[in-house]
Design a protein around this motif. Sequence first.
Motif, PDB file in Angstrom:
ATOM      1  N   UNK A  59       0.880  -1.074   0.090  1.00 33.00           N
ATOM      2  CA  UNK A  59       0.041  -0.134   0.028  1.00 33.00           C
ATOM      3  C   UNK A  59       0.848   1.379  -0.074  1.00 33.00           C
ATOM      4  N   UNK A  60       1.899   1.165   0.643  1.00 33.63           N
ATOM      5  CA  UNK A  60       2.824   2.450   0.538  1.00 33.63           C
ATOM      6  C   UNK A  60       3.583   2.678  -0.648  1.00 33.63           C
ATOM      7  N   UNK A  61       4.123   1.354  -1.311  1.00 29.96           N
ATOM      8  CA  UNK A  61       4.559   1.576  -2.780  1.00 29.96           C
ATOM      9  C   UNK A  61       3.563   1.839  -3.812  1.00 29.96           C
ATOM     10  N   UNK A  62       2.202   1.588  -3.209  1.00 30.32           N
ATOM     11  CA  UNK A  62       1.295   1.890  -4.562  1.00 30.32           C
ATOM     12  C   UNK A  62       1.264   3.456  -4.646  1.00 30.32           C
ATOM     13  N   UNK A  63       1.868   4.318  -3.694  1.00 30.64           N
ATOM     14  CA  UNK A  63       1.757   5.855  -3.966  1.00 30.64           C
ATOM     15  C   UNK A  63       3.273   6.154  -4.213  1.00 30.64           C
ATOM     16  N   UNK A  64       4.215   5.616  -3.532  1.00 30.07           N
ATOM     17  CA  UNK A  64       5.703   6.093  -3.803  1.00 30.07           C
ATOM     18  C   UNK A  64       6.207   5.703  -5.124  1.00 30.07           C
TER      19      UNK A  64
END
Length: 243
Positions: A59-64
């Motif tokens: 979920x963090x990598x989904x935006x980063x």
Amino acid sequence: MWSLYKKEIISFFSSLTGYLVVGVFLMLSGLFLWVVPGELNILFSEYASLDSLFYLAPWLYLFLVPAVTMRLFADEKRIGTMELLFTRPLTEMQIVLAKYLAGLTLIIVSLLPTLIYYFSVYQLGSTVGNIDTGGTNGSYIGLLFLASIYVAIGVFSSSLTDNQVVAFVTSVILCFVFYFGFDALSDVVSSNQLRSIVLNWGIDSHYQSISRGVIDSRDIIYFLSVIGVFLFASKTVLLSRKW
């Protein structure tokens, strides 16, 4: 190709982009895993496990990841250096691969410091070393493949436009669809056989399979195939300038 790869790596770390991505990922994951009370907090759980990290990281990598990749081609188009890039003795696929590997390298750099979490949990177990090493290794491999797909999607999205915001939004939507969208779609399918097919189109089922510590060739083929499709699509977009 490698000179372009080095140029992209240098550009990441000569600006705030690289440091922000690594810093934000480590800060947020560290806060949720060690500071903020809740189900994801390792200290509040009763098990020596990094499952919280491998639930949170996608979920963090989904935006980063889109934040990293949005500028790879969009910025070249915006400032007018795209045609200059094509004057180099590089094929379209080599250009795409150089950009892709540079983005993937930055994501790997952000993931490496999380090994500190592994050694911390390793020592915190009621018996030192009481952690599922095989499952943890599999989860790291699965997370690396998942991030690889995100980067490939980001490169493709960036190749479509000269607007970084549009590239970011497009990448987030596509990553979300591949990670969670197919799972949500499978819930409304009545046929069990069709539900299985829809689930297999999504990243999550293959990610969860590898996270159990079993490396299945079908999962590897899926990840490599999706990465290949998006990189080939990026190459096709670059070739379209000649049509």
